[in-house]
Design a protein around this motif. Structure first.
Motif, short mmCIF file in Angstrom:
data_model
loop_
_atom_site.label_atom_id
_atom_site.label_comp_id
_atom_site.label_asym_id
_atom_site.label_seq_id
_atom_site.Cartn_x
_atom_site.Cartn_y
_atom_site.Cartn_z
N GLY A 1 8.07 -0.52 5.88
CA GLY A 1 7.02 0.49 6.14
C GLY A 1 7.15 1.80 5.54
O GLY A 1 5.88 2.32 5.53
N GLU A 2 7.96 2.26 4.96
CA GLU A 2 8.15 3.57 4.26
C GLU A 2 7.31 3.38 3.05
O GLU A 2 7.27 2.29 2.20
N VAL A 3 6.76 4.28 2.65
CA VAL A 3 5.92 4.35 1.28
C VAL A 3 6.82 5.18 0.36
O VAL A 3 7.16 6.46 0.72
N LYS B 1 3.32 5.17 -9.47
CA LYS B 1 2.49 4.31 -8.46
C LYS B 1 3.40 4.37 -7.10
O LYS B 1 4.51 4.08 -7.12
N ALA B 2 2.38 4.58 -5.93
CA ALA B 2 3.04 4.36 -4.72
C ALA B 2 3.05 3.13 -4.33
O ALA B 2 2.10 2.20 -4.64
N VAL B 3 3.93 2.60 -3.28
CA VAL B 3 4.09 1.10 -2.85
C VAL B 3 4.60 1.50 -1.47
O VAL B 3 5.10 2.32 -1.01
N THR B 4 4.17 0.59 -0.41
CA THR B 4 4.65 0.60 0.96
C THR B 4 5.62 -0.64 0.86
O THR B 4 5.36 -1.94 0.57
N ILE B 5 6.83 -0.47 1.35
CA ILE B 5 7.88 -1.55 1.44
C ILE B 5 7.38 -2.42 2.80
O ILE B 5 7.22 -2.30 3.68
N PRO B 6 7.65 -3.81 2.12
CA PRO B 6 7.12 -4.90 3.29
C PRO B 6 8.17 -4.99 4.12
O PRO B 6 9.16 -4.87 4.02
N ALA B 7 7.40 -5.77 5.35
CA ALA B 7 8.44 -6.24 6.47
C ALA B 7 9.66 -7.28 5.78
O ALA B 7 9.26 -7.95 5.02
N ASP C 1 13.02 6.22 -19.31
CA ASP C 1 13.82 7.11 -18.90
C ASP C 1 13.14 7.82 -17.60
O ASP C 1 12.15 7.57 -17.27
N GLN C 2 14.18 8.82 -16.92
CA GLN C 2 13.48 9.49 -15.75
C GLN C 2 13.09 8.55 -14.75
O GLN C 2 11.93 8.91 -14.22
N VAL C 3 13.71 7.48 -14.33
CA VAL C 3 13.28 6.47 -13.38
C VAL C 3 13.47 7.19 -12.09
O VAL C 3 14.59 7.50 -11.64
N GLY C 4 12.52 7.10 -11.29
CA GLY C 4 12.60 7.67 -9.78
C GLY C 4 11.89 6.77 -8.80
O GLY C 4 10.90 6.24 -8.89
N LEU C 5 12.66 6.86 -7.69
CA LEU C 5 11.93 6.41 -6.32
C LEU C 5 11.94 7.46 -5.41
O LEU C 5 13.11 7.59 -4.68
N PHE C 6 10.78 8.03 -5.12
CA PHE C 6 10.75 9.08 -3.97
C PHE C 6 9.75 8.94 -3.02
O PHE C 6 8.95 8.19 -3.04
N GLY C 7 10.32 9.30 -1.82
CA GLY C 7 9.61 9.38 -0.53
C GLY C 7 8.47 10.13 -0.64
O GLY C 7 8.40 11.36 -1.25
N ASN C 8 7.24 9.59 0.10
CA ASN C 8 6.09 10.37 0.15
C ASN C 8 5.92 11.29 1.47
O ASN C 8 6.53 11.03 2.53
#
Length: 481
Positions: free
Chosen positions: A390-392, A442-448, A474-481
Motif C-alpha cells: 500500500g505504500e507509494v 516514476k511512482a508505484v504503489t506496492i501491491p498486497a 547510476d543514481q538508483v533510488g527508491l523513495f517514499g512519497n
C-alpha cells in the motif's frame, strides 16, 4: 536623561536587553530558549506560556512614542496555544494601542502579513483577558505581521504619546508554550529614546558580520542529491569588513566547506556557498554557518561583536531505500558493486566500471550481437528491499544510452514473505540514445502480499534479436512519497 526626535524607523530586536519594554501584568521574559528568534536572531520576548494551568494575563508594553499620521508597525510572532474549542479559542494574543495617561487599550488588526485567526469567546468568561477580542491562536512559527498607518489608527493619534501593548490571555483549563514576539519595528515616529549625546569619546568604527539568511537549493532533497547551501553575510557595523572565510558545519561535526568570502562594506551584504553531497545522508540535519570563521578564535576581522557570527538551517533529506544506489561501494571481493548482482548472458555483458553520472562508478550493460530473445538480456539486480503493501514509492534512475539496439528499462521484482517471486513490473524505459545521463522516475504503489522488492535494471528489450550499444545506470533510488 532622554531626548525626543523624529526617526524614520526604530526596531526592537531584544538582542541587547528588553530595550525599555516593560511588563504591565503577568510575565513576559526576554529569552533565547528555544532558539532561534525571528530572522535567525537569538533573543525574543515570551509569555509565561506553560505556567501551571493559568489563568494568566501577560502584557508587555513598548517605550513611549509619539505617532505621526504616517506611522506604521510590524512585528514577528510565534505561538503554540490551546486548540480551538466549540468554535473559538480560549487562549489568544493580540496587539493594542494605549494612549499615554489612558487606561483604554484599543486592539489593532494587522493589514498585511500574518492576520489574526481567532475571534469570539464566551461573554461569561471573566478569566481570559483577551476574551471576545481578535487575536492569534493555535500553532504558528515565526511570521511577520504589518499594520499600515490606517490599521494602526495613526492619523487620529498623530501627535499623541502612545505605547504598543502586546497581550496574551490563557484560561485555567490548559496552557501550552504560549506566545512569543520579536523584531518590532515602528516607522515615522517621535521616539523618546535615551539621550544619544555622549560624555565620552565614541568607540572606533568597526564592522560586525552576521549570517542574515541561509537557503538550500533543494528543500526536498533526496539522499544522493547535491544540494547548494548559500549563506547571506551582512555587515551590520559601521566600517568595512575585510575578506574572510565562512564555515559550513554539518551537525556540529563535519565541515562541508570554508569558502573565501568577499569584503563587505558597512551595511552591505555578500554571499558564500558550498555544495553538499548527500550520499549516505538521510533524515533531519542542522547546518551551522559562521562568518569570519578562520582562524577559530575571532577570525581575521576585528568586529564590534564577536559572538553573533553564526546562523543555522534545518534540512531534511529523504532516505534512499536502495543500498549503494550510486554503485560506489565495492563488494567483498572487489569485483563488483556491493548489494548488486550483475547477470551477463549470450546477448551481452553486465559490467561495473568508471563513468558514472558524477564522474565515478556506474553499472553497465553492453550488447554483443547476440539475441536477447533467445538468451535473455544482460541485467543488474539489487539486494532485497523491505517494503509495506500500500505504500507509494518513487523509483528514480539515471541512464546513459549509447547507440543501443533497443530500449533499456528499470523496474521492480515483487517478493513474498518467503522470498518467492510474485511478479515483476517495468516502470521506466530509456531512450536508445541519450545526451549524457538522463534522469527518469516514476511512482508505484506496492501491491498486497509484497514484503520485499528488488530493483532490476535491464539492458535491452526481450524481443531484441541482435543486441548492440552500451547502457550505463547510476543514481538508483527508491523513495517514499
Amino acid at each position: 536623561e532622554t531626548s525626543i526626535g523624529l526617526v524614520p524607523s526604530v526596531t526592537f530586536d531584544f538582542e541587547n536587553g528588553t530595550q525599555e519594554w516593560t511588563v504591565a501584568s503577568g510575565t513576559f521574559d526576554r529569552t533565547d530558549t528555544p532558539p532561534p528568534g525571528a530572522d535567525l536572531t537569538s533573543w525574543y520576548m515570551k509569555t509565561s506560556g506553560a505556567a501551571p494551568f493559568g489563568p494568566a494575563c501577560d502584557e508587555a508594553r513598548s517605550p513611549k512614542v509619539i505617532l505621526t499620521a504616517d506611522s506604521t508597525l510590524s512585528l514577528s510572532s510565534q505561538f503554540i496555544t490551546e486548540p480551538d474549542s466549540q468554535g473559538f479559542y480560549y487562549d489568544s494574543a493580540n496587539v493594542g494601542i494605549i494612549v499615554e495617561g489612558s487606561s483604554t487599550r484599543t486592539v489593532v488588526d494587522p493589514s498585511g502579513g500574518l492576520a489574526y485567526n481567532a475571534s469570539g469567546g464566551s461573554p461569561s468568561n471573566t478569566t481570559l483577558c483577551t476574551n471576545l477580542q481578535n487575536g492569534w491562536a493555535g500553532v504558528g512559527s515565526w511570521t511577520r505581521s504589518e499594520w499600515s498607518a490606517a490599521a494602526l489608527g495613526a492619523p487620529a493619534l498623530a501627535g499623541q504619546a502612545v505605547r504598543i501593548s502586546v497581550k496574551y490571555g490563557t484560561d485555567p483549563t490548559a496552557s501550552l508554550a504560549g506566545y512569543m514576539f520579536d523584531q518590532v519595528t515602528l516607522t515615522n515616529v517621535h521616539y523618546l529614546a535615551p539621550d544619544t549625546a555622549s560624555n565620552v569619546c565614541a568607540p572606533p568604527a568597526q564592522p560586525d558580520l552576521v549570517v542574515s539568511n541561509i537557503t538550500a537549493s533543494n528543500n526536498k532533497a533526496r539522499e544522493g542529491d547535491k544540494v547548494t547551501i548559500t549563506a547571506t553575510i551582512r555587515n551590520t557595523g559601521n566600517a568595512p569588513a575585510a575578506a574572510s572565510k565562512t564555515e559550513f558545519l554539518l551537525d556540529g561535526v563535519t565541515v562541508l566547506g570554508t569558502p573565501d568570502t568577499l569584503s563587505v562594506p558597512a551595511g552591505g551584504t555578500t554571499t558564500a556557498s558550498v555544495q553538499w553531497d548527500t550520499r549516505s545522508v538521510k533524515g533531519e540535519h542542522v547546518i551551522r554557518v559562521k562568518a569570519d570563521a578562520l582562524p577559530p578564535t575571532n577570525g581575521v576581522v576585528a568586529e564590534s561583536n564577536e559572538t553573533n557570527n553564526a546562523g543555522t538551517l534545518r534540512v531534511t533529506v529523504q532516505g534512499n531505500k536502495v543500498k549503494n544506489g550510486s554503485f560506489e561501494q565495492q563488494n567483498a571481493s572487489g569485483t563488483g558493486p556491493d548489494a548488486w548482482s550483475g547477470s551477463s548472458t549470450g546477448a551481452g555483458n553486465a559490467s561495473w566500471s568508471d563513468g558514472g553520472s558524477d564522474g565515478s562508478k556506474s553499472a553497465a550493460t553492453s550488447g554483443n550481437g547476440g539475441s536477447a530473445a533467445g538468451s535473455g538480456s544482460p541485467s543488474w539486480t539489487s539486494d532485497p528491499i523491505a517494503v509495506v503493501p500500500g505504500e507509494v514509492l518513487t523509483l528514480a534512475v539515471s541512464v546513459q544510452s549509447t547507440n543501443a539496439s533497443s530500449a533499456a528499462s528499470a523496474g521492480l521484482v515483487y517478493l513474498g514473505a518467503a522470498g518467492q517471486v510474485l511478479n515483476s513490473v517495468t516502470l521506466l524505459t530509456a531512450p536508445v540514445t541519450t545526451s549524457g545521463f538522463q534522469a527518469l522516475e516514476k511512482a508505484v504503489t506496492i501491491p498486497a502480499g509484497v514484503t520485499e522488492v528488488r530493483v532490476k535494471l535491464v539492458g535491452f528489450t526481450p524481443t531484441d534479436l541482435r543486441t548492440s550499444g552500451t547502457v550505463r545506470f547510476d543514481q538508483v533510488g527508491l523513495f517514499g512519497n
